[in-house]
Design a protein around this motif. Structure first.
Motif: not given
Ligand SMILES: Nc1ncnc2c1ncn2[C@@H]1O[C@H](COP(=O)(O)OP(=O)(O)OP(=O)(O)O)[C@@H](O)[C@H]1O
Length: 252
Positions: A10-12, A15-17, A35-43, A176-178, A208-210
């Motif tokens: 997660g981030y400061e 907490r994401v994952l 869904r958007n913001g669930m944490g795919k990019t974070t993973l 990541d989301e090609p 992916e979102q698609n």
């Molecule tokens: N650098 C960051 N600092 C703080 N919070 C962040 C940061 N990057 C992402 N987040 C938050 O972490 C959560 C997960 O984001 P993430 O980008 O991993 O989601 P995602 O599933 O990839 O969404 P998307 O499809 O919109 O890219 C979101 O609530 C986002 O706002």
């Protein structure tokens, strides 16, 4: 091949994952949905050693909350959490980041040439990637070889981002989301190329979102849900036959 166990990241401010586990087997193509913001990019970023996010690998609090195990990410027996990002590439992981991140003021050829000096070994199963081979694979990139990357269309930039990752001779391609921002015709070209790559035995993890695109190129699916947990996982085929988990967890 890739094993993610009990990943907390997660981030400061968030907490994401919260204890995510997934695997990608040798030669398998796995889609990560959510869904958007669930944490795919974070993973994706956590697996590739990119910071932020912070991975809470050793936190006693996390250990206690998760029953004693800590975050683990291994690739072919290498502990990725112990490596910086440039060394992770050297283990055989090629990353196609969200937003492509090509070098806009360099030409297509220069973008590809920059990968020189990294891992060139190949995985033993497949031929090594070279610029001529990449141009054969994506003829459009050869046509644009001397064009500045910033002048390329979104689809061409995506091809370049994939090509650049291939130049590292990966065993696992993480994308990541090609599909982001691509027209259906371009997406079809990318889908065909990814199918060709899968047929060579390359393993793939795609966030992916698609959903249609993800199901078309994957053997297995993981769906991230609320509160940083894994909501569903199973074969892509299952979702073709019964899309209920897509309705439930993605709101489709
Ligand atoms: N650098 C960051 N600092 C703080 N919070 C962040 C940061 N990057 C992402 N987040 C938050 O972490 C959560 C997960 O984001 P993430 O980008 O991993 O989601 P995602 O599933 O990839 O969404 P998307 O499809 O919109 O890219 C979101 O609530 C986002 O706002």
């Amino acid at each position: 091949m890739l094993t993610v166990e009990n990943l907390h990241a997660g981030y400061e401010t968030a907490r994401v994952l919260e204890g995510i586990s997934l695997t990608v087997e040798d030669g398998e193509s796995v889609a990560l949905l959510g869904r958007n913001g669930m944490g795919k990019t974070t993973l994706v970023r956590a697996v590739c050693g990119l910071r932020p996010p912070t991975v809470t690998a050793d936190s006693a609090a996390v250990d206690a909350a998760s029953g004693g195990t800590r975050s683990r990410v291994t690739f072919a027996d290498t502990d990725l959490l112990a490596l910086p990002p440039h060394e992770i590439t050297g283990t055989g992981i090629g990353l196609v980041p969200q937003g492509r991140r090509v070098f806009g003021s360099l030409t297509v050829e220069e973008n590809l040439g920059m990968v020189g000096g990294r891992r060139k070994k190949g995985n033993g199963k497949t031929q090594r990637w070279t610029i001529p081979r990449v141009f054969e694979f994506f003829p459009r990139l050869e046509e644009r070889a001397r064009a500045m990357a910033r002048t390329l269309s979104g689809g061409e930039q995506q091809m370049l981002a994939i090509a650049r990752a291939l130049m590292t001779n990966p065993e696992l391609l993480i994308m990541d989301e090609p599909s982001e921002g691509l027209a259906p015709t371009v997406l079809e070209v990318i889908r065909e190329r990814l199918t060709q790559l899968r047929n060579t035995g390359l393993s793939v993890l795609v966030a992916e979102q698609n959903v249609d695109f993800a199901l078309a190129i994957s053997d297995r699916v993981f769906i991230l849900g609320e509160h940083g947990s894994m909501a569903w996982s199973g074969p892509s085929e299952t979702l073709h036959d019964d899309p209920e988990p897509l309705h439930q967890h993605l709101g489709l």
